[in-house]
Motif scaffolding. Structure first.
Motif, PDB file in Angstrom:
ATOM      1  N   ILE A 105      45.188  -7.739 -19.973  1.00 40.77           N
ATOM      2  CA  ILE A 105      44.166  -8.715 -19.583  1.00 40.77           C
ATOM      3  C   ILE A 105      44.328 -10.047 -20.300  1.00 40.77           C
ATOM      4  O   ILE A 105      43.359 -10.726 -20.607  1.00 40.77           O
ATOM      5  CB  ILE A 105      42.748  -8.153 -19.812  1.00 40.77           C
ATOM      6  N   PHE A 106      45.581 -10.414 -20.590  1.00 42.35           N
ATOM      7  CA  PHE A 106      45.796 -11.738 -21.187  1.00 42.35           C
ATOM      8  C   PHE A 106      46.982 -12.414 -20.488  1.00 42.35           C
ATOM      9  O   PHE A 106      47.739 -11.767 -19.759  1.00 42.35           O
ATOM     10  CB  PHE A 106      45.942 -11.678 -22.706  1.00 42.35           C
ATOM     11  N   GLY A 150      55.308 -14.598 -27.008  1.00 42.69           N
ATOM     12  CA  GLY A 150      54.839 -15.783 -27.713  1.00 42.69           C
ATOM     13  C   GLY A 150      53.336 -15.877 -27.623  1.00 42.69           C
ATOM     14  O   GLY A 150      52.650 -14.872 -27.461  1.00 42.69           O
ATOM     15  N   ILE A 161      56.019  -5.356 -19.277  1.00 47.40           N
ATOM     16  CA  ILE A 161      56.004  -4.452 -18.117  1.00 47.40           C
ATOM     17  C   ILE A 161      54.570  -4.249 -17.618  1.00 47.40           C
ATOM     18  O   ILE A 161      54.304  -4.274 -16.422  1.00 47.40           O
ATOM     19  CB  ILE A 161      56.675  -3.103 -18.479  1.00 47.40           C
ATOM     20  N   ASN A 162      53.636  -4.085 -18.559  1.00 44.56           N
ATOM     21  CA  ASN A 162      52.231  -3.894 -18.180  1.00 44.56           C
ATOM     22  C   ASN A 162      51.649  -5.138 -17.506  1.00 44.56           C
ATOM     23  O   ASN A 162      50.844  -5.035 -16.579  1.00 44.56           O
ATOM     24  CB  ASN A 162      51.388  -3.533 -19.397  1.00 44.56           C
ATOM     25  N   HIS A 176      64.118  -5.574 -16.373  1.00 44.36           N
ATOM     26  CA  HIS A 176      63.508  -6.039 -17.625  1.00 44.36           C
ATOM     27  C   HIS A 176      64.601  -6.566 -18.531  1.00 44.36           C
ATOM     28  O   HIS A 176      65.701  -6.001 -18.549  1.00 44.36           O
ATOM     29  CB  HIS A 176      62.790  -4.876 -18.322  1.00 44.36           C
ATOM     30  N   GLY A 191      45.910   2.773 -19.960  1.00 41.20           N
ATOM     31  CA  GLY A 191      46.214   1.663 -20.864  1.00 41.20           C
ATOM     32  C   GLY A 191      47.254   0.690 -20.321  1.00 41.20           C
ATOM     33  O   GLY A 191      47.760  -0.157 -21.055  1.00 41.20           O
ATOM     34  N   TRP A 200      59.949  -9.866 -29.742  1.00 46.93           N
ATOM     35  CA  TRP A 200      59.170  -8.770 -30.335  1.00 46.93           C
ATOM     36  C   TRP A 200      59.363  -7.450 -29.596  1.00 46.93           C
ATOM     37  O   TRP A 200      59.243  -7.401 -28.372  1.00 46.93           O
ATOM     38  CB  TRP A 200      57.684  -9.119 -30.328  1.00 46.93           C
ATOM     39  N   ILE A 201      59.571  -6.373 -30.364  1.00 53.28           N
ATOM     40  CA  ILE A 201      59.718  -5.067 -29.733  1.00 53.28           C
ATOM     41  C   ILE A 201      58.375  -4.553 -29.196  1.00 53.28           C
ATOM     42  O   ILE A 201      58.337  -3.773 -28.261  1.00 53.28           O
ATOM     43  CB  ILE A 201      60.360  -4.022 -30.675  1.00 53.28           C
ATOM     44  N   GLY A 202      57.289  -5.022 -29.759  1.00 51.23           N
ATOM     45  CA  GLY A 202      55.973  -4.621 -29.245  1.00 51.23           C
ATOM     46  C   GLY A 202      55.664  -5.223 -27.884  1.00 51.23           C
ATOM     47  O   GLY A 202      54.706  -4.817 -27.220  1.00 51.23           O
ATOM     48  N   SER A 203      56.456  -6.184 -27.485  1.00 50.29           N
ATOM     49  CA  SER A 203      56.227  -6.879 -26.212  1.00 50.29           C
ATOM     50  C   SER A 203      56.996  -6.282 -25.036  1.00 50.29           C
ATOM     51  O   SER A 203      56.804  -6.713 -23.897  1.00 50.29           O
ATOM     52  CB  SER A 203      56.581  -8.363 -26.357  1.00 50.29           C
ATOM     53  N   VAL A 204      57.858  -5.315 -25.297  1.00 48.00           N
ATOM     54  CA  VAL A 204      58.550  -4.628 -24.198  1.00 48.00           C
ATOM     55  C   VAL A 204      57.496  -4.042 -23.256  1.00 48.00           C
ATOM     56  O   VAL A 204      57.452  -4.335 -22.055  1.00 48.00           O
ATOM     57  CB  VAL A 204      59.457  -3.485 -24.724  1.00 48.00           C
ATOM     58  N   ASN A 205      56.658  -3.210 -23.822  1.00 51.58           N
ATOM     59  CA  ASN A 205      55.607  -2.559 -23.049  1.00 51.58           C
ATOM     60  C   ASN A 205      54.647  -3.563 -22.421  1.00 51.58           C
ATOM     61  O   ASN A 205      54.234  -3.407 -21.270  1.00 51.58           O
ATOM     62  CB  ASN A 205      54.848  -1.592 -23.981  1.00 51.58           C
ATOM     63  N   ILE A 206      54.308  -4.595 -23.170  1.00 57.27           N
ATOM     64  CA  ILE A 206      53.314  -5.558 -22.675  1.00 57.27           C
ATOM     65  C   ILE A 206      53.858  -6.345 -21.489  1.00 57.27           C
ATOM     66  O   ILE A 206      53.131  -6.601 -20.518  1.00 57.27           O
ATOM     67  CB  ILE A 206      52.859  -6.493 -23.812  1.00 57.27           C
TER      68      ILE A 206
END
Lengths: 132, 132, 132, 132
Positions: free
Chosen positions: D94-95, D116, D55-56, D40, D90, D47-53
């Motif tokens: 789905i995007f 983005g 990987i998911n 990773h 979780g 964005w720090i909120g996108s680290v998890n996203i």
């Protein structure tokens, strides 16, 4: 009867004063009679891992109407509450720094402190509780 | 460069003033550049279910450098970020009340407000952010 | 001031080199000042259960500005932080392999390594930190 | 047969190049045939909120051998997989932005990109996958 935001601020101010005296930045949290957060502050430079711990110490102290250090004595291996730290979704803190806030002999909230050694957390939490 | 506790208190004070004006008690949370909590208050009478939401709104707003209401527009069914509310362990709030705190064009924290209607949460968060 | 991706890659490259020398494939993770992941690699053959542990060690080391092995010493039964491993949603790692990354005396990130014995994890993490 | 660290690095390099071209810093993650993280990176400013996203998205794309944007079409209200985003703790994204990595017609890994718009995430993920 429960801790108000004004109460919480008075407790936090006294705790911050003590943290400044010992020179260790702290996280300080106050919960009400329902164990729900009333207020939290993280002093500049305090550990980010202690945000959660300060809140958990306050919750634990109200949840069992006990100081977290006393709960901790009973939560060691081979003691009567060993394993309690894994209950309640991991919210139970079993080390020093959580102190109940009582009025007329009834626990109506608690303060939790995290950011230093167990001894430092405890003295800051006690200073907060004394201002209640 | 990040939000300090003094910054957070100024933001919270302005938000509280606005909440008092509209007569709706609120939870108000401020996070720093890393998304970590700096301070939180729950005004007397504010919903206990909003403690978590106010913190999550502040986190979300910093985590994506965006107002949560704008993220929400993109997170509706058939929009580009539908499903984002289930990521990050459920910490992503997709309704009004989270506003970034910026300095020199860089987001270095955020304020999150929860306790009323979306419109009320938003006006209180904006009042807080304006004091930054 | 925080760890950049370029910093993280330099740290990881040095850690990988040390892992190769000792012949033990590793997971290596680097977090920034806010505890958020900057980069992670899993060397071919490294344990899949160590992905999470490497990230948690890095997070823990920054969250408490400490090496995880030193935190571990304080987190044993009857020690002052016993029970801390159950806080923060289980993100606190209390065994060797997490080392802070500091600049001018301030911790601005951390490296976490998992994939071998505690001693192996530690030497690889230290090699990574030395390259910072 | 699965994605190696060398494969992951080639995919990530191509993805980073595309992110730089469109001027949007990204989180990029690669998982192997078991859905487990191989590598990773978070580009500076992403964005720090996108680290998890990120990987998911990679996990989801391998977990169902599908592009996340195609899964998303089936996961809208009234579609056949509505609600799937709440399964697997979780982890189901789905995007747009998750793309399988295949060899000889078999999916042996996936790349996930977040940072983005859906369109930006998708083009960066596709550039990464093309380098596999």
């Amino acid at each position: 009867m429960s801790v108000t935001l004004e109460d919480a601020r008075r407790v936090i101010a006294a705790a911050e004063k003590r943290a400044d005296e010992i020179g260790q930045p702290m996280n300080i949290a106050v919960v009400d009679a329902g164990g729900n957060l009333v207020a939290h502050v993280r002093q500049d430079g305090a550990w980010i891992g202690s945000v959660n711990i300060s809140i958990n110490k306050a919750w634990t102290s109200k949840a069992f109407d006990i100081q977290t250090k006393d709960l901790g004595d009973n939560a060691q291996p081979n003691q009567q509450f060993y394993g309690i730290h894994a209950t309640n979704g991991g919210k139970v803190a079993i080390f020093a720094g959580g102190v109940p806030l009582s009025r007329d002999g009834v626990v109506i909230g608690a303060v939790g402190v995290s950011g230093g050694s167990g001894e430092q957390d405890q003295t800051v939490a006690e200073a907060g509780a004394a201002a209640f």
